[in-house]
Write an enzyme that holds these catalytic residues in place. Structure first.
Site, PDB file in Angstrom:
ATOM      1  N   GLU A 131      10.931   6.446   2.328  1.00 23.92           N
ATOM      2  CA  GLU A 131      11.977   5.440   2.176  1.00 23.92           C
ATOM      3  C   GLU A 131      13.139   5.687   3.129  1.00 23.92           C
ATOM      4  O   GLU A 131      13.791   4.752   3.595  1.00 23.92           O
ATOM      5  CB  GLU A 131      12.480   5.468   0.734  1.00 23.92           C
ATOM      6  CG  GLU A 131      12.534   4.117   0.080  1.00 23.92           C
ATOM      7  CD  GLU A 131      12.857   4.269  -1.385  1.00 23.92           C
ATOM      8  OE1 GLU A 131      12.005   4.807  -2.130  1.00 23.92           O
ATOM      9  OE2 GLU A 131      13.947   3.864  -1.790  1.00 23.92           O
ATOM     10  N   GLN A 190       1.940   1.860   2.390  1.00 23.52           N
ATOM     11  CA  GLN A 190       2.399   3.192   2.798  1.00 23.52           C
ATOM     12  C   GLN A 190       1.245   4.147   3.007  1.00 23.52           C
ATOM     13  O   GLN A 190       1.409   5.197   3.602  1.00 23.52           O
ATOM     14  CB  GLN A 190       3.398   3.741   1.771  1.00 23.52           C
ATOM     15  CG  GLN A 190       2.780   4.394   0.534  1.00 23.52           C
ATOM     16  CD  GLN A 190       2.358   3.403  -0.523  1.00 23.52           C
ATOM     17  OE1 GLN A 190       2.025   2.282  -0.239  1.00 23.52           O
ATOM     18  NE2 GLN A 190       2.332   3.823  -1.765  1.00 23.52           N
TER      19      GLN A 190
END
Lengths: 332, 157
Positions: free
Chosen positions: A291, A47
């Site tokens: 997310e 990420q």
């Protein structure tokens, strides 16, 4: 017959555990060559926190990004972090890193005040230098400071921690709680073409836009938005752990059974964008949102399928089998 | 029973002792410590172990090691020249075409195989060229953009 439809999904996503109790810590130390080690416990699973946390530290210390290394390989000896989950790392660890950088800056200022024989308030830490405001001859490069501090028998380490609040329960009477550190928003619009004879769904166009507080790194946001879209398409159309449940004998064995999206599944048109409304408690205004990038494409596609053929698919994924069964039931 | 396997790895001759059942992936990772080819599914599904054998992309996990005797094997370790990253590596880096990076070596090799044969591929040809390489992070958009940038000559050797 091929039928087209458009579907929309909107979502919100909090950063971190509901109700708090979700701290992160960070440590930054000045090295003898004037560069810095940033230690924290957040794991970069792709990420990009190794980039973002260094960006935040570099910004607060006003030093070049490449002068900061990020060390997170050992969660046992490293500062505490509850983990990489719930889109929490930018928000929690980002705030912890900013606090650690501010703490280290204060310690550098105190050291320099003694060296320059002035008040700490008159010392500036900026542009990779440490200097007395308005006195150009009283200036040291960070490399000089790093050497003098460390070879002089001192060790300057900034520490910082952050939690949005202690963990808490729902009020049993009202069901209320302060559930979230930050709330990000997102929207996905999908256009699909459904083949009513084969049940195959093609995603023609997918648009995803997220409100992220403040983007710490636009390129990383783009990667997550597009990557999440590809995951969401898989959740919506192909990915199924137990396709013939309840008989576990038929559970998926490998990646030919558990079908994730490939490059060939990319919609011909993919659009991603962000909206920025800085969050008051986020590091430099950032929220956690990543997310959610994977959460919206699935429902948007199912809504688009309904728009196209008039039947609801209520279980993921919308496989040809489920679509044909739903069409049969609707026409029975 | 072990056999001597001799082949060219990234331009250098190598000899190693292998079992007849060792795959090329076993040989590279376990015997020669060449770890850019990843053991993803070990089943030929994911493409993370893709390497070039005489210029052709193959799944190292499905290739019996002894079959590369006398052949040229290329991995990501051999992409950079004189310490300078290959144009594809630079393009992947600048386009953020790797998130967790597990699929990246296979993607790079698949992209190299494509561009070696077809330096000016269409978008569809690029998509087809990497469609055998799974990426759970979903970096396909950025991977395609990176390959397009190389094909457009934005990253000279």
């Amino acid at each position: 017959m091929k039928k087209r439809g458009i579907g929309i999904a909107v979502g919100t996503h909090p950063a971190g555990l509901k109700g708090g109790g979700d701290p992160s810590q960070a440590q930054i130390r000045l090295k003898p060559d004037g560069t810095f080690d940033l230690l924290n416990g957040a794991v970069d699973i792709g990420q990009g926190c190794k980039t973002i946390l260094r960006q935040l530290a570099a910004d607060e210390l006003d030093v070049p990004l490449e002068n900061i290394t990020h060390q997170n390989i050992d969660t046992d000896t490293g500062p505490m972090c509850t983990g990489t989950f719930a889109s929490r790392v930018t928000f929690m660890d980002g705030n912890a890193v900013l606090a650690a950088a501010a703490d280290l800056k204060k310690k550098i200022r105190d050291w320099a005040a003694e060296y320059f024989e002035c008040s700490p308030a008159d010392v500036e830490v900026a542009n990779n230098k440490v200097f007395v405001k308005g006195v150009p001859e009283k200036s040291l490069s960070m490399a000089e400071v790093g050497a003098m501090v460390n070879w002089g028998g001192k060790f300057l380490v900034g520490t910082g921690a952050y939690t949005p609040g202690p963990g808490q329960q729902f009020d049993p009477e009202t069901g209320k709680m302060t559930a979230i550190a930050s709330l990000a928003f997102g929207c996905c619009v999908a256009e699909v073409e459904v083949d009513t004879e084969t049940g195959v769904v093609d995603v023609l166009k997918l648009v995803q836009v997220f409100e992220v507080g403040k983007a710490m790194n636009r390129l990383l946001c783009k990667g997550q938005n597009n990557g999440g879209a590809m995951m969401g398409i898989g959740f919506g159309l192909t990915e199924n752990v137990c396709p013939y449940y309840p008989t576990m004998d038929f559970a998926v064995q490998d990646l030919t059974d558990y079908v994730i999206t490939t490059a060939a599944d990319m919609p011909p048109v993919m659009v991603e964008d962000i909206v920025e409304v800085p969050h008051p408690n986020g590091p430099r205004g950032a929220k956690g949102y990543s997310e959610m990038t994977a959460s919206l494409a699935g429902p948007a596609i199912l809504n688009a399928i309904h728009n196209a053929i008039g039947v609801w698919i209520t279980d993921y994924p919308a496989t040809p089998e489920r679509i044909l069964k739903a069409l049969e039931a609707a026409h029975a | 029973m072990k056999y001597v396997l001799s082949f060219n790895l990234n331009g250098l001759p190598v000899d190693t002792l292998v079992k007849a059942t060792d795959t090329l992936l076993d040989v590279l990772r376990e015997k020669l410590n060449v770890v850019s080819p990843k053991r993803g599914c070990d089943n030929g599904d994911c493409g993370a172990c893709t390497v070039l054998v005489n210029g052709e992309p193959v799944r190292a996990c499905l290739t019996i090691g002894l079959t590369v005797a006398g052949k040229n094997v290329q991995t990501v370790e051999g992409l950079q020249q004189d310490g300078k990253l290959h144009p594809l590596q630079r393009a992947f880096h600048e386009h953020y075409a790797a998130q967790c990076g597990f699929c990246t070596p296979g993607m790079l090799i698949a992209a190299k195989a494509l561009l070696d044969k077809n330096p000016k591929p269409t978008r569809e040809q690029i998509v087809e060229g990497i469609s055998g390489n799974l990426c759970r992070c979903g970096t396909y958009v950025e991977v395609v953009e990176a390959i397009q940038a190389v094909a457009a000559g934005k990253y000279k050797e």
